[in-house]
Enzyme design. Structure first.
Site, PDB file in Angstrom:
ATOM      1  N   ASP A  45      -6.357  -2.261   2.344  1.00 48.70           N
ATOM      2  CA  ASP A  45      -6.839  -0.967   3.649  1.00 48.70           C
ATOM      3  C   ASP A  45      -7.231  -2.018   4.482  1.00 48.70           C
ATOM      4  OD1 ASP A  45      -7.505   1.460   4.570  1.00 48.70           O
ATOM      5  OD2 ASP A  45      -9.220   1.275   3.860  1.00 48.70           O
ATOM      6  N   ARG A  64       0.631  -1.091   0.261  1.00 42.47           N
ATOM      7  CA  ARG A  64       0.527  -0.018   0.028  1.00 42.47           C
ATOM      8  C   ARG A  64       0.556   0.768   0.432  1.00 42.47           C
ATOM      9  NH1 ARG A  64      -5.166   2.218   3.499  1.00 42.47           N
ATOM     10  NH2 ARG A  64      -5.020   4.088   3.172  1.00 42.47           N
ATOM     11  N   ASP A 100      -8.974  -1.265   8.524  1.00 46.97           N
ATOM     12  CA  ASP A 100      -9.406  -0.625   8.947  1.00 46.97           C
ATOM     13  C   ASP A 100      -9.805  -0.844  10.869  1.00 46.97           C
ATOM     14  OD1 ASP A 100      -9.007   1.517   7.786  1.00 46.97           O
ATOM     15  OD2 ASP A 100     -10.739   1.440   6.548  1.00 46.97           O
ATOM     16  N   ARG A 110      -5.735   1.282  -3.622  1.00 42.04           N
ATOM     17  CA  ARG A 110      -5.287   0.641  -2.804  1.00 42.04           C
ATOM     18  C   ARG A 110      -5.882  -0.152  -2.770  1.00 42.04           C
ATOM     19  NH1 ARG A 110      -8.688   3.029   1.839  1.00 42.04           N
ATOM     20  NH2 ARG A 110      -8.333   5.458  -0.128  1.00 42.04           N
TER      21      ARG A 110
END
Length: 183
Positions: free
Chosen positions: A96, A84, A98, A93
């Protein structure tokens, strides 16, 4: 033995071999958390910057002994290790990851806010999370995950064929909507 906290993570990818990036991220997450379940994978329209390839999104339920900021640092290192690169906010991307929820804790800081501050408005996040924890009420919310998801437009979120996954999955839950990960 360290106390473990149940966490929920969101995974997204829209560049390269998206499923391979998911597999590599799941393999690497073992250093930070004990994986419990992975939600169904969905193909979704991009959010924010719309002129980019469609995303694959899923949610992961895990347990960790790490503090929230330590977990975040490891996740960011993992993302960088998978290739990334910093680009435009909400841009394309390869991966990712989170932190959506960290137990029943609320975390507010410069680099981390939990519950994730925008997950309540994102069907691409709540749909796979609802596969894992539909009746969970995040800290500060008046609705459950399922109730909040029912208020959102889900037209850009479609199940992705599980037959293409490279992970070994076993159905979990009463409807088989989530899976146990066998790595």
């Amino acid at each position: 033995m360290s106390r473990r906290t149940r966490i929920y993570l969101a995974l997204g990818s829209n560049l390269g071999d998206r499923l391979d990036y998911f597999q590599r991220a799941l393999d690497a997450l073992g250093s930070a958390a004990r994986l419990q379940r992975v939600g169904q994978i969905y193909e979704t329209e991009p959010w924010g910057v719309t002129d980019q390839p469609r995303f694959l999104n899923t949610a992961v339920e895990a347990e960790t002994a790490l503090a929230p900021l330590d977990l975040l640092m490891i996740l960011k290192t993992l993302e960088a290790g998978l290739g990334r690169q910093a680009t435009v906010r909400y841009g394309p991307r390869v991966i990712d990851i989170d932190i959506l929820l960290y137990g029943s804790q609320t975390v507010t800081g410069f680099s981390l806010e939990v519950p994730h501050p925008r997950m309540a408005e994102r069907a691409f996040v709540l749909t796979p999370l609802a596969d894992l924890a539909p009746d969970l009420r995040p800290p500060g919310w008046t609705r459950t995950i399922r109730e909040q998801l029912e208020t959102l437009d889900r037209s850009g979120v479609a199940p992705y064929p599980a037959a293409l996954l490279k992970v070994t999955l076993q159905p979990a839950g009463p409807k088989g909507g989530s899976a146990l990960v066998q790595l």
